[in-house]
Motif scaffolding. Structure first.
Motif, PDB file in Angstrom:
ATOM      1  N   HIS A  59       4.518  -6.329  13.058  1.00  0.00           N
ATOM      2  CA  HIS A  59       4.508  -5.619  11.669  1.00  0.00           C
ATOM      3  C   HIS A  59       4.672  -6.447  10.383  1.00  0.00           C
ATOM      4  N   ILE A  60       5.508  -7.353  10.567  1.00  0.00           N
ATOM      5  CA  ILE A  60       6.237  -8.231   9.520  1.00  0.00           C
ATOM      6  C   ILE A  60       5.083  -9.543   9.390  1.00  0.00           C
ATOM      7  N   ARG A  61       4.757 -10.035  10.653  1.00  0.00           N
ATOM      8  CA  ARG A  61       3.972 -10.991  10.588  1.00  0.00           C
ATOM      9  C   ARG A  61       2.509 -10.680  10.103  1.00  0.00           C
ATOM     10  N   ARG A  62       1.928  -9.472  10.451  1.00  0.00           N
ATOM     11  CA  ARG A  62       0.674  -9.070  10.173  1.00  0.00           C
ATOM     12  C   ARG A  62       0.878  -8.747   8.440  1.00  0.00           C
ATOM     13  N   TRP A  63       1.785  -8.320   7.949  1.00  0.00           N
ATOM     14  CA  TRP A  63       1.997  -8.152   6.449  1.00  0.00           C
ATOM     15  C   TRP A  63       2.029  -9.349   5.675  1.00  0.00           C
ATOM     16  N   GLU A  64       3.000 -10.478   6.402  1.00  0.00           N
ATOM     17  CA  GLU A  64       3.098 -11.495   5.736  1.00  0.00           C
ATOM     18  C   GLU A  64       1.774 -12.548   5.464  1.00  0.00           C
ATOM     19  N   GLU A  65       1.117 -12.428   6.769  1.00  0.00           N
ATOM     20  CA  GLU A  65      -0.143 -13.102   6.753  1.00  0.00           C
ATOM     21  C   GLU A  65      -1.457 -12.429   5.926  1.00  0.00           C
ATOM     22  N   GLY A  67      -1.239  -8.927   4.656  1.00  0.00           N
ATOM     23  CA  GLY A  67      -1.059  -7.707   3.719  1.00  0.00           C
ATOM     24  C   GLY A  67      -1.714  -6.592   4.463  1.00  0.00           C
ATOM     25  N   ALA A  68      -1.740  -6.567   5.534  1.00  0.00           N
ATOM     26  CA  ALA A  68      -2.256  -5.309   6.357  1.00  0.00           C
ATOM     27  C   ALA A  68      -1.314  -4.569   6.893  1.00  0.00           C
ATOM     28  N   ILE A  69      -1.862  -3.097   7.207  1.00  0.00           N
ATOM     29  CA  ILE A  69      -0.883  -2.047   7.648  1.00  0.00           C
ATOM     30  C   ILE A  69      -1.708  -1.610   8.693  1.00  0.00           C
ATOM     31  N   SER A  70      -1.356  -1.399   9.936  1.00  0.00           N
ATOM     32  CA  SER A  70      -2.074  -0.799  10.946  1.00  0.00           C
ATOM     33  C   SER A  70      -2.719   0.694  10.618  1.00  0.00           C
ATOM     34  N   ARG A  71      -3.433   0.857  11.098  1.00  0.00           N
ATOM     35  CA  ARG A  71      -4.128   2.188  11.030  1.00  0.00           C
ATOM     36  C   ARG A  71      -3.246   3.334  11.589  1.00  0.00           C
ATOM     37  N   ARG A  72      -2.587   3.159  12.429  1.00  0.00           N
ATOM     38  CA  ARG A  72      -1.862   3.981  12.935  1.00  0.00           C
ATOM     39  C   ARG A  72      -0.556   4.150  11.992  1.00  0.00           C
ATOM     40  N   ALA A 102       6.597  14.418  -5.225  1.00  0.00           N
ATOM     41  CA  ALA A 102       5.350  14.020  -5.656  1.00  0.00           C
ATOM     42  C   ALA A 102       4.862  13.088  -5.975  1.00  0.00           C
ATOM     43  N   ALA A 103       5.675  12.793  -7.315  1.00  0.00           N
ATOM     44  CA  ALA A 103       5.552  11.594  -8.280  1.00  0.00           C
ATOM     45  C   ALA A 103       5.811   9.954  -7.536  1.00  0.00           C
ATOM     46  N   CYS A 104       6.729  10.265  -6.617  1.00  0.00           N
ATOM     47  CA  CYS A 104       7.124   9.048  -5.834  1.00  0.00           C
ATOM     48  C   CYS A 104       6.220   8.818  -4.611  1.00  0.00           C
ATOM     49  N   MET A 105       5.895   9.877  -3.972  1.00  0.00           N
ATOM     50  CA  MET A 105       5.126   9.908  -2.779  1.00  0.00           C
ATOM     51  C   MET A 105       3.656   9.513  -2.818  1.00  0.00           C
ATOM     52  N   ILE A 106       2.956  10.128  -3.802  1.00  0.00           N
ATOM     53  CA  ILE A 106       1.593   9.801  -3.990  1.00  0.00           C
ATOM     54  C   ILE A 106       1.095   8.739  -4.538  1.00  0.00           C
ATOM     55  N   PRO A 107       1.584   7.560  -5.433  1.00  0.00           N
ATOM     56  CA  PRO A 107       1.869   6.351  -5.307  1.00  0.00           C
ATOM     57  C   PRO A 107       2.007   5.613  -4.284  1.00  0.00           C
ATOM     58  N   ALA A 108       2.969   5.817  -3.449  1.00  0.00           N
ATOM     59  CA  ALA A 108       3.399   5.259  -2.141  1.00  0.00           C
ATOM     60  C   ALA A 108       2.077   5.386  -1.454  1.00  0.00           C
ATOM     61  N   GLY A 109       1.620   6.648  -1.043  1.00  0.00           N
ATOM     62  CA  GLY A 109       0.898   6.992  -0.356  1.00  0.00           C
ATOM     63  C   GLY A 109      -0.546   6.209  -0.470  1.00  0.00           C
ATOM     64  N   VAL A 110      -0.966   6.234  -1.645  1.00  0.00           N
ATOM     65  CA  VAL A 110      -2.262   5.566  -2.126  1.00  0.00           C
ATOM     66  C   VAL A 110      -1.864   3.904  -2.111  1.00  0.00           C
ATOM     67  N   PHE A 111      -0.802   3.489  -2.060  1.00  0.00           N
ATOM     68  CA  PHE A 111      -0.666   2.154  -1.894  1.00  0.00           C
ATOM     69  C   PHE A 111      -0.752   1.767  -0.524  1.00  0.00           C
ATOM     70  N   VAL A 112      -0.191   2.460   0.345  1.00  0.00           N
ATOM     71  CA  VAL A 112      -0.184   2.480   1.817  1.00  0.00           C
ATOM     72  C   VAL A 112      -1.684   2.432   2.251  1.00  0.00           C
ATOM     73  N   TRP A 113      -2.558   3.442   2.004  1.00  0.00           N
ATOM     74  CA  TRP A 113      -3.527   3.586   2.402  1.00  0.00           C
ATOM     75  C   TRP A 113      -4.744   2.602   2.010  1.00  0.00           C
ATOM     76  N   THR A 114      -4.442   2.190   0.756  1.00  0.00           N
ATOM     77  CA  THR A 114      -5.262   1.016   0.211  1.00  0.00           C
ATOM     78  C   THR A 114      -5.373  -0.253   0.643  1.00  0.00           C
ATOM     79  N   ARG A 115      -4.147  -0.682   1.317  1.00  0.00           N
ATOM     80  CA  ARG A 115      -3.950  -1.785   2.032  1.00  0.00           C
ATOM     81  C   ARG A 115      -5.013  -2.045   3.343  1.00  0.00           C
ATOM     82  N   PRO A 116      -5.129  -3.419   3.490  1.00  0.00           N
ATOM     83  CA  PRO A 116      -6.308  -3.458   4.745  1.00  0.00           C
ATOM     84  C   PRO A 116      -5.707  -3.021   6.115  1.00  0.00           C
ATOM     85  N   ASP A 117      -6.612  -2.597   6.855  1.00  0.00           N
ATOM     86  CA  ASP A 117      -6.063  -2.345   8.231  1.00  0.00           C
ATOM     87  C   ASP A 117      -5.724  -3.470   8.978  1.00  0.00           C
ATOM     88  N   GLY A 118      -4.832  -3.461   9.751  1.00  0.00           N
ATOM     89  CA  GLY A 118      -4.387  -4.604  10.592  1.00  0.00           C
ATOM     90  C   GLY A 118      -4.147  -4.344  11.996  1.00  0.00           C
TER      91      GLY A 118
END
Length: 118
Positions: A59-65, A67-72, A102-118
Motif C-alpha cells: 500500500h505504501i509503495r503504491r501510494w509513493e509510486e 498516488g493510487a489507492i486500491s479499489r477495495r 460530516a464536515a470531516c468525512m465528506i472531504p476525506a471520502g471525496v479525496f480517497v475516492w478521486t485517487r487513481p485505482d491501484g
C-alpha cells in the motif's frame, strides 16, 4: 527537527496505524504512509522495515509510486465513514457533532475516492 524526533513521530504514527487495525473508525494505511515519510527523515532502517512489511508495504509503495489507492481500500474507507456517520445519527448524537463528523468525512471520502485505482 532532529533525527530522533522524526523517528519518535514515525513510531507514534505506526502505533496509531496499529490501533486502526482493530478500530474501523481509525484509518491504518494513512498513518503507515506518514510513518514511512517520517522514518525516511529519521531512520532508513525503520523505513526499509515498513516498506518491506508484507501487509503495509504494498500500500505504501503504491501510494509513493502512483498516488493510487486500491479499489477495495477505497470501498472499505468510504463505507466505514458512511457507517460511522449513520451510527452517529442512529445513536441520536447532537446535530452539531454529526455536522462536524460530516464536515470531516465528506472531504476525506471525496479525496480517497478521486485517487487513481491501484
Amino acid at each position: 527537527m532532529g533525527r530522533h524526533v522524526f523517528l519518535a513521530l514515525g513510531w507514534i504514527a505506526v502505533a496509531l496505524g496499529m490501533v486502526g487495525v482493530v478500530l474501523p473508525v481509525l484509518p491504518t494505511v494513512p498513518f503507515m504512509i506518514l510513518a514511512a515519510f517520517l522514518f525516511g527523515k529519521g531512520s532508513p532502517r525503520a523505513r526499509a522495515w515498513l516498506i518491506e512489511h508484507a501487509h503495509f508495504g504494498p500500500h505504501i509503495r503504491r501510494w509513493e509510486e502512483t498516488g493510487a489507492i486500491s479499489r477495495r481500500a477505497k470501498i472499505m474507507a468510504v463505507s466505514t465513514m458512511g457507517a460511522v456517520l449513520m451510527l452517529s445519527v442512529l445513536m441520536g448524537l447532537e446535530l452539531y457533532l454529526i455536522a462536524i463528523q460530516a464536515a470531516c468525512m465528506i472531504p476525506a471520502g471525496v479525496f480517497v475516492w478521486t485517487r487513481p485505482d491501484g
